[in-house]
Design a protein around this motif. Structure first.
Motif, PDB file in Angstrom:
ATOM      1  N   PRO A  20      -4.922  -3.944  -4.743  1.00 34.60           N
ATOM      2  CA  PRO A  20      -4.130  -5.066  -5.246  1.00 34.60           C
ATOM      3  C   PRO A  20      -2.720  -5.095  -4.684  1.00 34.60           C
ATOM      4  CG  PRO A  20      -5.248  -3.883  -7.020  1.00 34.60           C
ATOM      5  CD  PRO A  20      -5.352  -3.029  -5.806  1.00 34.60           C
TER       6      PRO A  20
ATOM      7  N   ARG B 224      -1.353  -6.673  -0.070  1.00 33.48           N
ATOM      8  CA  ARG B 224      -2.684  -6.551  -0.674  1.00 33.48           C
ATOM      9  C   ARG B 224      -3.705  -6.509   0.462  1.00 33.48           C
ATOM     10  NH1 ARG B 224      -2.823 -10.797  -4.250  1.00 33.48           N
ATOM     11  NH2 ARG B 224      -3.134 -12.234  -2.511  1.00 33.48           N
TER      12      ARG B 224
ATOM     13  N   TYR C 240       2.603  -2.864  -9.343  1.00 35.54           N
ATOM     14  CA  TYR C 240       1.598  -3.873  -9.020  1.00 35.54           C
ATOM     15  C   TYR C 240       2.091  -5.256  -9.439  1.00 35.54           C
ATOM     16  CZ  TYR C 240      -1.622  -0.035  -8.139  1.00 35.54           C
ATOM     17  OH  TYR C 240      -2.216   1.091  -7.637  1.00 35.54           O
ATOM     18  N   TYR C 241       1.616  -6.261  -8.693  1.00 35.32           N
ATOM     19  CA  TYR C 241       2.045  -7.636  -8.950  1.00 35.32           C
ATOM     20  C   TYR C 241       0.862  -8.588  -8.884  1.00 35.32           C
ATOM     21  CZ  TYR C 241       6.708  -5.787  -7.937  1.00 35.32           C
ATOM     22  OH  TYR C 241       7.864  -5.047  -7.945  1.00 35.32           O
ATOM     23  N   GLN C 242       1.046  -9.729  -9.548  1.00 38.57           N
ATOM     24  CA  GLN C 242       0.137 -10.858  -9.407  1.00 38.57           C
ATOM     25  C   GLN C 242       0.917 -11.977  -8.750  1.00 38.57           C
ATOM     26  OE1 GLN C 242      -1.301 -12.421 -13.123  1.00 38.57           O
ATOM     27  NE2 GLN C 242      -2.418 -14.111 -12.155  1.00 38.57           N
ATOM     28  N   ASP C 243       0.385 -12.560  -7.677  1.00 38.48           N
ATOM     29  CA  ASP C 243       1.089 -13.666  -7.031  1.00 38.48           C
ATOM     30  C   ASP C 243       0.582 -14.987  -7.593  1.00 38.48           C
ATOM     31  OD1 ASP C 243      -1.336 -13.058  -5.849  1.00 38.48           O
ATOM     32  OD2 ASP C 243      -0.703 -13.613  -3.828  1.00 38.48           O
TER      33      ASP C 243
ATOM     34  N   THR D  40       2.692  -6.523 -13.056  1.00 33.58           N
ATOM     35  CA  THR D  40       1.558  -6.255 -13.924  1.00 33.58           C
ATOM     36  C   THR D  40       1.284  -4.754 -13.980  1.00 33.58           C
ATOM     37  OG1 THR D  40      -0.085  -6.413 -12.140  1.00 33.58           O
ATOM     38  CG2 THR D  40       0.499  -8.455 -13.291  1.00 33.58           C
TER      39      THR D  40
END
Length: 300
Positions: free
Chosen positions: A139, A215, A240-243, A281
Motif C-alpha cells: 500500500p 504504492r 500508510y496513506y489512502q489517496d 491510515t
C-alpha cells in the motif's frame, strides 16, 4: 582452491608393514597396504557474491552517511547505473524464491503473502528483495528521511507515487480538515503513475522529492530489489496513506480551494489530474509481509 593431503603416520619413516607392497592389484600395479589418506579441501575465502552485488555494496558504503544525509548526485548516478545492469541472477533470485516457497508463515487472511529477504543491513543502509505474488499490493506508504532505489528484477507492476505539495514559499503541505471529526487531508502531487515490466531502469526517491510516498501493485509475480538509506528502524517506521481524488474534495471544500489556489500550486501541478489528497491510515489488516533468510553467498 587449495588441497592438502594428510597421512595417518607421525613424523619420521613409515612402519615396515606399511612399506611392504604386493602385486595383487589389477594389471600388476603396486598399491600401498595399510595407508590411510585423507583429503581436506579448503574453500578459498575470497568466494563471495557476484561482482554486481559487491559493486552495489561498495557504492552504497560510499554514498550513505547515515540519517540526515542524502547521497551526492555522482553517487546516485553510480548506484542507478549498477542497478540498471543487474538481473535476477545477480542476486541469486532462484534461491530466494525457493526459500520463500518452502517457508511456513502464520496466515491471518487468505490473501497471498509478500516476502522480503534482507541481503545486507547496517545503520546507514539496507539491501532488500521483495517478492510480490500476482495481485498483491504494497500500500501507499512513505519513507521518512530516506533515499530509496527500486529495481524491478522480475514481472510487471503498477507504481503510483506522490510528493507533498508545499506552498509557494516552501512551507508545509497544504492541509484541509483536522478539526473535530474532520479528516486530515494533505495535498500531494502525483509523480509516477505507470506500468513497469522487467527489465527496466531503477527508480529513485528522495526525502522530499521523487515520489517519497509510493504504492506497488503486482500485475504478475514480481521481484523488487530495494536499496534504502537509512533503513527502516524502531524509530523510523513508515506511515500508510489512502489517496483520494483531488477534484472531488477540491470542489466540495472551500479550504481546499484556498490551499490549492493559483498562488500556491506550482505550474507543473496545476492540472487537477496530477493532484490528490492523502489521508493517513493504519497499516491495512490484509497486508501480510514476512522475512525470509538470505541464502545466497555473502557480500563482504
Amino acid at each position: 582452491m587449495k588441497t592438502t593431503v594428510e597421512g595417518s603416520g607421525g613424523g619420521g619413516g613409515a612402519p615396515a608393514a606399511v612399506k611392504r607392497r604386493r602385486r595383487d592389484a589389477p594389471g600388476g600395479r603396486r598399491r600401498s597396504v595399510g595407508v590411510s589418506v585423507r583429503r581436506r579441501v579448503q574453500v578459498d575465502a575470497t568466494t563471495t557474491a557476484p561482482a554486481p552485488l559487491q559493486s552495489l555494496l561498495a557504492a552504497c558504503r560510499r554514498a550513505f552517511g547515515g540519517p540526515g544525509t542524502v547521497p551526492a548526485p555522482d553517487d546516485v548516478a553510480l548506484i542507478r547505473d549498477i542497478l540498471d545492469k543487474m538481473g535476477p541472477e545477480d542476486v541469486h533470485l532462484r534461491a530466494v524464491t525457493k526459500a520463500a516457497a518452502a517457508a511456513s508463515f502464520p496466515r491471518t487472511h487468505p490473501n497471498p503473502i509478500i516476502t522480503r529477504t534482507t541481503i545486507y543491513k547496517c545503520k546507514n543502509f539496507s539491501i532488500v528483495i521483495f517478492l510480490l505474488p500476482s495481485g498483491t499490493v504494497i500500500p501507499l506508504h512513505d519513507h521518512p528521511g530516506m533515499t530509496v532505489f527500486s529495481k524491478l528484477l522480475l514481472g510487471s507492476l503498477h507504481v503510483t507515487s506522490y510528493d507533498w505539495l508545499v506552498d509557494a514559499g516552501g512551507g508545509p503541505p497544504a492541509v484541509v480538515g483536522g478539526g473535530g471529526n474532520d479528516r486530515l487531508l494533505r495535498l500531494a502531487k502525483r509523480v509516477v503513475d505507470a506500468d513497469l515490466s522487467a527489465p527496466c531502469d531503477a527508480l529513485v526517491l528522495f526525502p522530499e522529492s521523487g515520489g517519497n510516498m509510493h504504492r506497488f501493485a503486482a500485475a504478475t509475480a514480481c521481484a523488487v530489489l530495494d536499496v534504502l538509506g537509512p533503513p527502516y528502524s524502531g524509530d523510523r517506521d513508515c506511515t500508510y496513506y489512502q489517496d483520494l481524488p483531488y477534484r472531488h474534495h477540491h470542489h466540495d471544500n472551500d479550504d481546499a480551494d484556498e490551499a490549492a489556489g493559483d498562488g500556491d500550486v506550482p505550474a507543473t501541478a496545476t492540472d487537477g489530474e496530477r493532484l490528490g489528497w492523502l489521508l493517513e491510515t493504519r497499516k491495512p489488516k490484509e497486508l501480510q509481509m514476512y522475512e525470509v533468510p538470505y541464502r545466497g553467498p555473502p557480500i563482504l
